[in-house]
Design an enzyme around this catalytic site. Structure first.
Site, mmCIF file in Angstrom:
data_model
loop_
_atom_site.group_PDB
_atom_site.id
_atom_site.type_symbol
_atom_site.label_atom_id
_atom_site.label_comp_id
_atom_site.label_asym_id
_atom_site.label_seq_id
_atom_site.Cartn_x
_atom_site.Cartn_y
_atom_site.Cartn_z
ATOM 1 N N HIS A 122 -3.308 5.577 5.401
ATOM 2 C CA HIS A 122 -2.417 5.214 4.290
ATOM 3 C C HIS A 122 -3.209 4.291 3.388
ATOM 4 O O HIS A 122 -3.845 3.364 3.882
ATOM 5 C CB HIS A 122 -1.199 4.419 4.762
ATOM 6 C CG HIS A 122 -0.426 5.032 5.876
ATOM 7 N ND1 HIS A 122 0.807 5.606 5.681
ATOM 8 C CD2 HIS A 122 -0.691 5.139 7.198
ATOM 9 C CE1 HIS A 122 1.260 6.030 6.852
ATOM 10 N NE2 HIS A 122 0.377 5.763 7.782
ATOM 11 N N ASP A 161 0.179 5.420 -4.150
ATOM 12 C CA ASP A 161 0.169 5.693 -2.725
ATOM 13 C C ASP A 161 -0.615 6.972 -2.435
ATOM 14 O O ASP A 161 -0.496 7.946 -3.167
ATOM 15 C CB ASP A 161 1.638 5.902 -2.318
ATOM 16 C CG ASP A 161 1.842 5.866 -0.827
ATOM 17 O OD1 ASP A 161 0.935 5.396 -0.123
ATOM 18 O OD2 ASP A 161 2.917 6.307 -0.386
ATOM 19 N N GLN A 198 4.399 3.238 -5.919
ATOM 20 C CA GLN A 198 3.084 2.770 -5.478
ATOM 21 C C GLN A 198 2.028 3.788 -5.861
ATOM 22 O O GLN A 198 2.329 4.976 -5.978
ATOM 23 C CB GLN A 198 3.059 2.614 -3.960
ATOM 24 C CG GLN A 198 4.007 1.561 -3.445
ATOM 25 C CD GLN A 198 3.925 1.425 -1.931
ATOM 26 O OE1 GLN A 198 3.579 2.378 -1.244
ATOM 27 N NE2 GLN A 198 4.239 0.256 -1.430
ATOM 28 N N CYS A 222 5.080 8.588 3.170
ATOM 29 C CA CYS A 222 4.279 9.191 4.241
ATOM 30 C C CYS A 222 4.963 10.310 5.032
ATOM 31 O O CYS A 222 4.343 11.363 5.212
ATOM 32 C CB CYS A 222 3.738 8.130 5.192
ATOM 33 S SG CYS A 222 4.135 6.451 4.788
ATOM 34 N N HIS A 231 -2.397 9.430 1.039
ATOM 35 C CA HIS A 231 -2.644 9.630 2.463
ATOM 36 C C HIS A 231 -3.832 10.562 2.642
ATOM 37 O O HIS A 231 -3.895 11.609 2.012
ATOM 38 C CB HIS A 231 -1.392 10.194 3.140
ATOM 39 C CG HIS A 231 -0.255 9.234 3.093
ATOM 40 N ND1 HIS A 231 0.783 9.344 2.197
ATOM 41 C CD2 HIS A 231 -0.031 8.089 3.783
ATOM 42 C CE1 HIS A 231 1.602 8.316 2.352
ATOM 43 N NE2 HIS A 231 1.135 7.548 3.300
ATOM 44 N N LYS A 241 -5.768 -2.338 9.877
ATOM 45 C CA LYS A 241 -5.864 -2.084 8.444
ATOM 46 C C LYS A 241 -6.809 -3.061 7.752
ATOM 47 O O LYS A 241 -7.058 -4.155 8.239
ATOM 48 C CB LYS A 241 -4.488 -2.142 7.793
ATOM 49 C CG LYS A 241 -3.732 -3.432 8.026
ATOM 50 C CD LYS A 241 -2.346 -3.361 7.380
ATOM 51 C CE LYS A 241 -1.516 -4.566 7.763
ATOM 52 N NZ LYS A 241 -0.170 -4.573 7.261
ATOM 53 N N ARG A 278 13.991 0.417 -1.528
ATOM 54 C CA ARG A 278 14.140 -0.406 -0.326
ATOM 55 C C ARG A 278 15.263 -1.403 -0.550
ATOM 56 O O ARG A 278 15.299 -2.084 -1.579
ATOM 57 C CB ARG A 278 12.844 -1.143 0.002
ATOM 58 C CG ARG A 278 11.746 -0.160 0.349
ATOM 59 C CD ARG A 278 10.445 -0.819 0.702
ATOM 60 N NE ARG A 278 9.402 0.203 0.810
ATOM 61 C CZ ARG A 278 8.109 -0.056 0.932
ATOM 62 N NH1 ARG A 278 7.699 -1.297 0.956
ATOM 63 N NH2 ARG A 278 7.238 0.924 1.024
HETATM 64 ZN ZN LIG Z 1 1.957 5.795 3.967
#
Ligand SMILES: [Zn+2]
Ligand SMILES: [Zn+2]
Length: 619
Positions: free
Chosen positions: A495, A367, A365, A318, A369, A449, A347
């Protein structure tokens, strides 16, 4: 009496208590049965007591410590003269059955803490004394059954006869208070249910989970491996990489359909990025950082510019994406702006938590945005919900449960703003025909979320997709757009991930399917098995034909017995086994054997191709 059996406890004023503590007049009392989550918890804790009673009667000199209820069962940590092994379990279980049958009344006694300390000291229960010394209460409760007792808050079942369906499952070493400087204790795990049927079903699922462990299947199917040279980081072998890439391709098709543009962003960033995003303060423990040169411990960089210092490997995409947003002057016409990134994340998870593919240190991911204007939130959330609609059914999951995670204690913004945005999320789910529940206080500190919980074949629920509203990051990075009225405003950031981490998802999918993946994901879709050397050419020709048509196929031409070749193909979970002998070669036919049951059958070569072509692809 109902078929729920006897009640095990009661709820009075929202508190679960022993049935013996009910008085003649308890307005609003609710009886608790072992088939409810609260009831089974009471039952399991009572079973832990029963186990401790059995252990102390069988193994004199054993001290008790603590025995809490955990998910799916309970454990009790003992300090025995010699550590327990799994060989001790049948004997302990037999004793427990005997004690349950005796149906001892379970009695609650209150006493002064000082008195309790004296009593446990006299019994030689030094751990209990240590626990009592750490309690602030002046009065404590003791639970007694058949001459045995334990310091305990309760509540418990009225008598040991209520405990009817239990099983001791394993033994492990555990340090007192979880501290490796302390004595090593013997921990026995077990589980308990309100009925024999419920216990049996649970044990069956446990067995299935062992058989389907993705670490075991991953090895057998040749998908991935791990090596201590990079803990928590999988090496995907060609077959594992095939599954991986198929999933990425599938999600990419959805991106094209729903207006997401893919980007590729840096792997490492100067730490000032993490300071600005808040990761430095809130997530640094979980990040891989280069030496900052100030600690003096690691001087990795001797170059005059010091350009190797002070970097962090990204744990999330992000913050980087805000730079793409901010790279141009944005107007309301540019919104919503949707960018997706299959960037690799790292991580620093503690080594004790690593578990195959489901808990790793490096992951990708699906992922994305979405940057949008506040008034676009509802429509944008709805678009993301529609996008996820077909994904889990296509991957063989039968149902999805939805939750809206709401304002946590630590949060940014006013309660009024939170409630308004929580409602937008809930309404978007409702409009799409999905029932949902509230997950109270579980939102991120920056916004509410939507969480997708997906139950697998082993009845475990995985939190997979998430759609999160974020008002904080646009603020931290000073993101702006010009409204239709020509005013500067701040966009909202959403997200969103569907499968989540691909590593974890593949682990979940393997256990859900037992490795029998949907045809479009199978790393090897067909394997041709030759019966004799004489048909090698024909077998190779079929494999080439299938490959030419775009399928992942191979030929096993080894001079081995058919049974052996079939077993190997089954272990590799190849959906189509194509057997050819001299008869098939002469008639230009094949004998098809399916991994998913069904007897083998003969088909013409073209029919085989048609069969594979008819296998469904996800929408
Ligand atoms: Zn994010
Ligand atoms: Zn207890």
């Amino acid at each position: 009496m109902s078929d729920r059996g006897k009640p095990v406890a009661a709820r009075v004023d929202g508190k679960i208590v022993d049935l013996s503590r009910l008085t003649d007049h308890n307005p609003g009392v609710e009886l608790i049965y072992a088939d409810s989550p609260e009831g089974v918890e009471v039952l399991r804790h009572s079973t832990a007591h029963l186990m401790a009673q059995a252990v102390q009667s069988l193994y004199p000199g054993t001290q008790v410590t603590i025995g809490p209820v955990i998910e799916d069962g309970f454990f009790y940590d003992f300090a025995p003269p010699t550590p327990f092994t799994s060989d001790d379990l049948p004997r302990i279980e037999a004793k427990m059955k005997e004690l349950a049958k005796a149906d001892f009344r379970v009695e609650r006694v209150e006493m002064d803490r000082a008195e309790a300390i004296k009593m446990f000291e006299a019994m030689g229960e030094h751990y209990k004394v240590e626990i009592l010394n750490g309690i602030a209460d002046e009065r404590v409760s003791i639970y007694k059954q058949g001459g045995w007792m334990d310091l305990c808050r309760g509540p418990h079942v009225p008598s040991t006869g209520h405990i009817k369906a239990f099983k001791l499952t394993s033994v492990a070493g555990a340090y007192w208070r979880g501290d490796e400087r302390n004595a090593m204790l013997s921990r026995i795990y077990g589980t308990s249910f309100g009925s024999k049927d419920a216990l049996e079903e649970h044990l069956k699922l446990l067995e299935l989970a062992r058989a389907r462990d993705h670490r075991k299947l991953g090895r057998e199917m040749g998908l991935f491996l791990f090596d201590p040279i990079s803990p928590g980081a999988p090496f995907f072998l060609p077959k594992g990489a095939t599954i991986y890439n198929q999933l990425v391709e599938y999600i990419r098709r959805l991106y094209r359909r729903y207006g997401f543009d893919e980007v590729i962003t840096p792997q490492i960033y100067k730490n000032e990025l993490w300071q600005r995003s808040g990761h430095w303060d809130n997530f640094r423990e979980n990040m891989f950082l280069t030496s900052d040169g100030e600690s003096g411990k690691l001087e990795l960089d001797s170059s005059p510019e010091g350009w190797r210092q002070g970097y962090g490997v990204k744990p999330m995409n992000c913050p980087g994406h805000t730079f793409i947003y901010a790279s141009e002057k944005r107007s309301y016409r540019d919104l919503p702006l949707r960018i997706a990134d299959f960037g690799r994340l790292h991580r620093a998870e503690p080594s004790g938590t690593l578990h195959g593919l489901t808990r790793v240190r490096t992951m990708v991911q699906d992922d994305a945005h979405c940057f949008c204007a506040p008034e676009q939130i509802g429509e944008e959330i709805s678009l993301n919900i529609r996008m996820v609609r077909d994904v889990f059914p296509a991957l063989g999951f039968e149902s999805v449960e939805f939750k809206v995670a709401t304002m946590p204690e630590k949060h940014l913004g006013t309660e009024e703003e939170w409630r308004r945005n929580e409602k937008i999320l809930g309404d978007a789910l409702t409009q799409n025909g999905y029932p949902w529940e509230i997950n109270p206080g579980e939102g991120a500190f920056y916004g509410p979320k939507i969480e997708y919980y997906v139950p697998d074949a082993l009845k475990r629920k995985w939190q997979l997709a998430t759609i999160q509203l974020d008002f904080n990051m646009p603020e931290r990075f000073g993101l702006k757009y010009t409204t239709a009225a020509g005013v500067e405003a701040q966009p909202v950031m959403i997200h969103r991930a569907i499968l989540g981490s691909l590593e974890r998802f593949i682990g979940v999918l393997i256990e859900h399917t037992g490795g029998v993946l949907p045809f479009w994901l199978a790393p090897e879709q067909a394997r041709v098995l030759s019966l004799t050397e004489k048909v090698e050419t024909y077998a190779a020709e079929i494999a080439a034909l299938l490959k030419g048509a775009g399928f992942r196929a191979s030929a096993d031409l080894r001079n081995e017995k058919l049974g052996f070749k079939v077993r190997e193909a089954e272990l590799a979970k190849v959906p189509y086994m194509v057997v050819v002998g001299e008869r098939e070669a002469a008639a230009r036919t094949v004998s098809i054997r399916l991994l998913r049951g069904e007897k083998s059958r003969t088909a013409a070569l073209e029919d085989l191709l048609d069969l594979l072509k008819a296998e469904p692809l996800p929408a």
